[in-house]
Design an enzyme around this catalytic site. Sequence first.
Site, short mmCIF file in Angstrom:
data_model
loop_
_atom_site.label_atom_id
_atom_site.label_comp_id
_atom_site.label_asym_id
_atom_site.label_seq_id
_atom_site.Cartn_x
_atom_site.Cartn_y
_atom_site.Cartn_z
N HIS A 156 0.85 -1.19 0.00
CA HIS A 156 0.00 0.00 0.00
C HIS A 156 0.88 1.24 0.00
O HIS A 156 1.95 1.23 0.61
CB HIS A 156 -0.90 0.01 1.24
CG HIS A 156 -2.09 0.88 1.09
ND1 HIS A 156 -2.05 2.23 1.31
CD2 HIS A 156 -3.36 0.58 0.72
CE1 HIS A 156 -3.26 2.73 1.08
NE2 HIS A 156 -4.07 1.76 0.73
N ASP A 180 -7.77 -5.41 0.03
CA ASP A 180 -8.20 -6.27 -1.07
C ASP A 180 -7.82 -7.73 -0.90
O ASP A 180 -8.23 -8.57 -1.70
CB ASP A 180 -7.62 -5.75 -2.40
CG ASP A 180 -8.24 -4.42 -2.77
OD1 ASP A 180 -9.44 -4.25 -2.49
OD2 ASP A 180 -7.53 -3.55 -3.29
#
Length: 388
Positions: free
Chosen positions: A265, A319
């Site tokens: 991320h 996710d």
Amino acid sequence: MCAFREPVVIHKGLDNVYVKESKICFIDGEASKLFYRGYSIEDLAANSTFEETVYLLIYGWLPTRVQLEDFTKRIESYRTLDQPILQLIRSLPVKSDPMDVLRTAVSALGLYDAHPLTDDMGARIDKGLQILAKTPTIIASFDRIRNGHQPLQPKPGLRQAADFLYMLSGEEPEAYDAHVMDVALILHAEHEMNASTFACTVTASTLADMYSIITSGIGTLRGPLHGGANEEALRTVMEVGDASKAEEYVADALAHKRRIMGFGHRVYKTWDPRYLILKNLGRELAVKKKETKLFDTAVAIETSARKHLEGSSIFPNVDSYSGVVFHTLGIPTDLFTPIFVMSRISGWVAHAIEYLQANRLIRPKALYVGKTGLSYAPFDSRAGELEE
Ligand SMILES: CC(C)(COP(=O)(O)OP(=O)(O)OC[C@H]1O[C@@H](n2cnc3c(N)ncnc32)[C@H](O)[C@@H]1OP(=O)(O)O)[C@@H](O)C(=O)NCCC(=O)NCCS
């Protein structure tokens, strides 16, 4: 080379560039913390509802019981699609990507609003809520139409999450499934100045209407580097297919410099707090449905990836389990990103409204490094390609 070159710093990707002060969302990427309006994501996931979270994000405070009831009824009253929008959806190719359908339909909603442009903040918010309320109906209607079924009317009394599942399948969801969907919507509702929220903010800064603002966000979320990763993460889990094959897959992927979807991320340098909530929900859901194979495979991928990536700042993100959860709820894979839109419209509206309260047109610069002073050449003396 241009003669007007200034001493400038180029912020490629706008990393660490702040475009406004905000009271909407705080991410502490080192400490694995996410807050909406000061409330932790864990607290909201455990206690709130999607409708209440939308209210919180847009207005800034947790509503009273009466405020929430009124707000929920208001959203419910906006859900139904007018015939022209349904006709438009019916007219689109059945093989269309649902994100394209959603972008087209949201844009078309603006054509049926007699006064899309307004300076009134209350009216702007109202238009944002109308779009938010209609989005699940658009997605579910397209899914039914492409499968040869009649689209369903929203069901009075169901909240946004349950109603979406109902309009997709034609059956009222079990309470637990509706709860999982509701929490997933809360988790995706807002995430500070990401690419799609920035796109919405840029469009808002031109004083464009809410339909244009949200259409910008949908177009930006569509890309695989942003909204599309949840679909990719599920495809990875399905491709691996069994927990016993996870180690081989991960080792091979990393050896060939391929990325493990659902990991890494830009902001979180430790685990994404939403990942943990979704993982726990995914486990419960899988056990309840007696369909644990996919979940177990995702866990095995995570275990292998964490072993191989130990010492790096690459951790599971939201996710890594969202796709498994949506799939277990019976949702087709290409609807995952549209679901993200369904939820994230709340954050887009909140940021657009906040920015407009102290608006300044967003107009960055590009450093020109091309030529100047060239003579306009007649056809006969053109090379037909770029000349150095
Ligand atoms: C989300 C993402 C784009 C953020 O990346 P970023 O902060 O910009 O970091 P970079 O892309 O610069 O990558 C930094 C390093 O980590 C590695 N890396 C990042 N994510 C990785 C992943 N998921 N799997 C393996 N390696 C990864 C990169 O290969 C790179 O290694 P290198 O320096 O040896 O070339 C990236 O982690 C990614 O592509 N993840 C997979 C897609 C995904 O899950 N997206 C959803 C985000 S919510």
